[in-house]
Write an enzyme that holds these catalytic residues in place. Structure first.
Site, PDB file in Angstrom:
ATOM      1  N   HIS A 471      42.377  41.108  47.398  1.00 48.09           N
ATOM      2  CA  HIS A 471      43.606  41.375  46.632  1.00 48.09           C
ATOM      3  C   HIS A 471      44.855  40.680  47.168  1.00 48.09           C
ATOM      4  CE1 HIS A 471      46.024  43.222  43.701  1.00 48.09           C
ATOM      5  NE2 HIS A 471      45.493  44.416  43.681  1.00 48.09           N
ATOM      6  N   TYR A 587      51.309  56.060  39.496  1.00 47.94           N
ATOM      7  CA  TYR A 587      51.562  54.625  39.684  1.00 47.94           C
ATOM      8  C   TYR A 587      50.912  53.869  38.531  1.00 47.94           C
ATOM      9  CZ  TYR A 587      51.459  50.087  42.208  1.00 47.94           C
ATOM     10  OH  TYR A 587      51.607  48.774  42.593  1.00 47.94           O
ATOM     11  N   THR A 600      54.030  42.106  41.200  1.00 44.09           N
ATOM     12  CA  THR A 600      53.948  43.360  40.454  1.00 44.09           C
ATOM     13  C   THR A 600      55.152  44.248  40.732  1.00 44.09           C
ATOM     14  OG1 THR A 600      52.705  44.466  42.208  1.00 44.09           O
ATOM     15  CG2 THR A 600      51.430  43.342  40.490  1.00 44.09           C
TER      16      THR A 600
END
Length: 787
Positions: A471, A587, A600
């Site tokens: 990630h 979230y 993001t």
């Protein structure tokens, strides 16, 4: 023998009369072709670099400006207002040039300067235009005149035929929000989660922060925003991802699934051959910058920076922090099968291996009956455990000799491929097929994926595929962009023979894949086993539930005149309350790629409006009209928050960066410490679909993907990923932990299904009521009489 012969470039023997040198013509030919391809690639990259560097102008426009200036030399008009003459008088070595030569050179220099001036003028004008975000806050289908004019100007200054990185220099910087705005939005977001006493305490902390340390921290943050291209992204990558010392398997890595209903071939080697070849095509276009940039509304460009590290990238473990190592143009692939690591070269004769050639290589690996070397079977478990033991083992056992050579081969590979042994995929006849498939992609056996690689491609014996993604280097939409291209290329361009093999001639003359060699000591094997046991414990604790919601989809939701994402998020809030009996900090990930180097931002979906709607749904005394009004208010609130997050006015990234600055300065902030320690018990994300529009879902309804998912963020919470597929399908991926007595992924999935149905029923009942009021509804008894 043929493979061995081709692997040797030349042979020589020593004779009494000298050395007899024998060159292999085939290898010399391949060397020549490789050189030609390399120079051709450099030429294309150079050309595309120029095109990107002068965008939104073009190199031909320079010639037009030069010709125009040269033409002025033969007229009595001086468009330069005397500047050409000034340049002519100040040229170096002017005494060595004729008057005509000086005039021509001066005109060319002035024309070039004027051309560059107009390029920067257009670029900064475009940057100013892209800084306007009023369009995103307008109602769907209702565009103001100002926005229409803005869109026309953006089109005009965007130029023609942009390349992947053409817009990078014109993208605006991510703005730093005002501290007062961020604190106000934060207090608003936690109000529904706190009682009066807790909220008053939080308000005191927030006001104390604004009055004391906030101004100093904000000044440093503004200074960073002026100096760097993005004030968030580098710290986000370092502190959220690379400095984490816990396992990245489950906790950080995520996965993307294959097509739901279609398996182009059931031959494992053939499917892997086509997919790998499609990835190589994608990588070639990526390295040359030839992909079309992604643009919102087809006009507003998105940042493409994250795509640079898609291939040839590995996360390297460190004691205190990891680093992301990105190399250029790696020509090999590492394949894992039954505990063995193989190196496969991806080029021959200066070109990519064809799908049929890749199938041959992968089939050779599948047919190989050799056993793993001592310690080789579970070696990759080192990448699945804690980072510090892996970093120390890398230094101690893999920094020299055969181990270093083999590890370098893995870490420098284009990507990692696992030829799995157990079939996976969605099977409607099996209730838990999607669950098992998800867990296989997320963690597998904990030692058959190299979790540090930018991504691991996973191939199953039944022809299904999937991807496990590290990630830190990028977010899901980036890999999703590549994956959609690969699947469309595989199914609609490359194709298969009737027997399921890759198309093209079979080349048996390729050198066989080579085994990586290891010398793993007993002590190192103990470290590997320890890492494996930790990873196994983590993997076994993951409770996954995936299901396809097919009762309705985006088409029906849009008829309700609401955002599909807001609809689903409110359903998740209703499901969460029914599951837990309380509301929690939620979230939802949104992107900030309209800004340079954007990644993001967080949308805090549990709002006061959402809480009011959920309570009304659970109140039997509440009327349908009241519930529907609350739903619409909550949906509008959610949409507005999502838009604010996308346009740089979110809460969490700003607070995160203020906290990092406070740590650098040694400033203790009780408010920031409290904010950053709050757990996200419900973490959600929407997987993007059809970013490329390569496949018309209406024409090919079976060629849809199942999206992807991730592990639970909190030990006692849920992770929910969903993808809105076409008009009539929504896929959910739900994760939690078996060790938590309060969570159950299957139970939560049932709550989501019921919440979706209940919300849709509000609109159905309201529509029926309107039909009755308008005289369009025929009573059943009256209908029977007419019959």
């Amino acid at each position: 023998m043929a493979e061995a012969h081709q692997a040797v470039g030349f042979q020589f023997t020593v004779r009494p009369d000298g050395v007899d040198l024998k060159l292999s013509q085939e290898v010399i030919k391949n060397i020549y072709l490789s050189g030609v391809t390399a120079w051709k690639k450099k030429a294309i990259q150079f050309k595309n670099g120029i095109l990107t560097g002068v965008y939104p102008a073009s190199p031909s426009s320079w010639l037009i400006v030069v010709i125009a200036m040269m033409s002025s030399l033969y007229t009595y008009i001086d468009p330069s207002l005397g500047m050409i003459e000034a340049i002519k008088e100040n040229l170096p070595y002017k005494d060595c040039m004729s008057v005509q030569t000086r005039a021509v050179l001066s005109a060319i220099l002035f024309a070039t300067g004027l051309w560059l001036f107009f390029i920067y003028l257009m670029r900064y004008t475009l940057k100013a235009l892209l800084s306007y975000h009023g369009w995103i806050f307008e109602s769907h289908g209702k565009m103001s005149r100002a926005t229409k004019l803005w869109l026309s100007l953006v089109k005009m200054f965007s130029g023609r035929r942009p390349l992947l990185y053409s817009f990078q220099a014109a993208l605006p910087r991510l703005p730093v929000p005002r501290v007062d705005d961020t604190v106000h939005k934060y207090l608003e977001s936690v109000r529904p989660l706190l009682d009066s006493e807790q909220y008053n305490q939080m308000e005191i902390l927030a006001n104390g922060f604004k009055e004391t340390e906030a101004a100093q921290l904000q000044r440093y943050l503004i200074l960073k925003s002026w100096w760097s291209t993005n004030y968030v992204s580098d710290w986000w990558e370092e502190y959220i991802y690379l400095r984490s010392r816990s396992p990245i398997m489950v906790n950080s890595n995520f996965y993307i699934m294959d097509l739901l209903y279609v398996t182009p071939t059931h031959r494992q080697a053939a499917r892997a051959g086509n997919v790998v070849h499609a990835m190589l095509q994608y990588r070639r276009k990526l390295e040359r910058g030839e992909h079309v940039p992604l643009r919102a509304l087809g006009i507003v460009p998105m940042c493409s920076t994250q795509m640079e590290r898609m291939f040839n990238t590995t996360r390297i473990p460190g004691i205190e922090t990891d680093i992301v190592q990105h190399l250029t143009d790696r020509k090999h692939l590492i394949v894992y099968h039954k505990g063995r690591f193989f190196q496969v070269w991806l080029y021959t004769g200066g070109r990519h291996l064809l799908p049929s050639e890749l199938e041959t290589q992968f089939q050779r690996i599948l047919n190989d009956k050799s056993e793993p070397q001592p310690g080789e079977l579970k070696l990759a478990a080192l990448t699945a455990g804690n980072r510090v033991p892996w970093a120390r083992a890398r230094i101690k056992y893999f920094s020299h000799g055969l181990n270093k050579v083999s590890l370098d081969a893995i870490e420098s590979a284009a990507f990692f491929l696992t030829l799995d042994e157990e079939p996976q995929g969605y099977d409607p006849a099996k209730d838990n097929s999607l669950d098992i498939y998800a867990k296989s992609l997320l963690h597998g056996k904990c030692y058959d994926r190299w979790f540090d690689k930018s991504f691991t491609l996973i191939s199953y014996p039944n022809g299904k595929m999937g991807v496990n993604i590290e990630h830190s280097w990028a977010d899901a939409p980036i890999v999703g962009h590549m994956w959609e291209y690969v699947l469309a290329t595989d199914c609609f361009h490359l194709g298969y023979t009737e027997e399921g093999h890759c198309k093209g001639d079979v080349n048996r003359g390729l050198p066989c894949p080579t085994r990586l060699q290891w010398q793993i000591s007993a002590e190192c094997q103990d470290v590997i086993e320890t890492s494996y046991l930790l990873a196994r414990q983590l993997a076994d604790d993951v409770d996954f539930h995936g299901y396809l919601f097919s009762e309705f989809g985006k088409g029906l939701i849009k008829k309700c005149r609401t955002s599909p994402d807001a609809f689903i998020q409110l359903a998740l809030q209703l499901a969460q309350f029914r599951d837990q009996g309380v509301f929690c900090l939620t979230y939802e990930s949104s992107m900030t790629r309209m800004f340079r180097d954007g990644r993001t931002e967080t949308v805090r979906s549990c709002t006061s409006e959402a809480v009011a709607f959920v309570r009304a749904m659970e109140d039997p005394k509440s009327t349908n009209a009241h519930r529907l009004a609350l739903f619409q208010r909550a949906a509008e609130k959610h949409q507005n928050m999502y838009r604010l997050a996308m346009t740089g006015s979110g809460i969490d990234r700003h607070l995160f960066c203020l906290y990092i600055v406070s740590k650098y300065l040694g400033v203790e902030s009780p408010f920031l410490k409290k904010v950053l320690s709050e757990p996200w018990k419900l973490s959600t994300s929407q997987t993007p679909q059809q970013q490329l529009n390569l496949v018309d879902i209406n024409k090919f309804p079976k060629y849809v993907g199942a999206g992807g998912g991730f592990g639970p963020v909190a030990d006692d919470g849920y992770g929910v990923s969903y993808i809105i597929v076409g008009e009539n399908l929504i896929t959910f991926h739900i994760s939690s932990k078996f060790s938590s007595p309060d969570t159950d992924s299957g139970r939560f999935g049932q709550h989501i299904w019921k919440a979706m149905i209940d919300i849709q029923a509000l609109f159905k009942l309201e529509n029926n009521k309107k039909m009755v009021e308008n005289g369009k509804c025929v009573h059943l008894e009256h209908l029977k009489k007419l019959m």
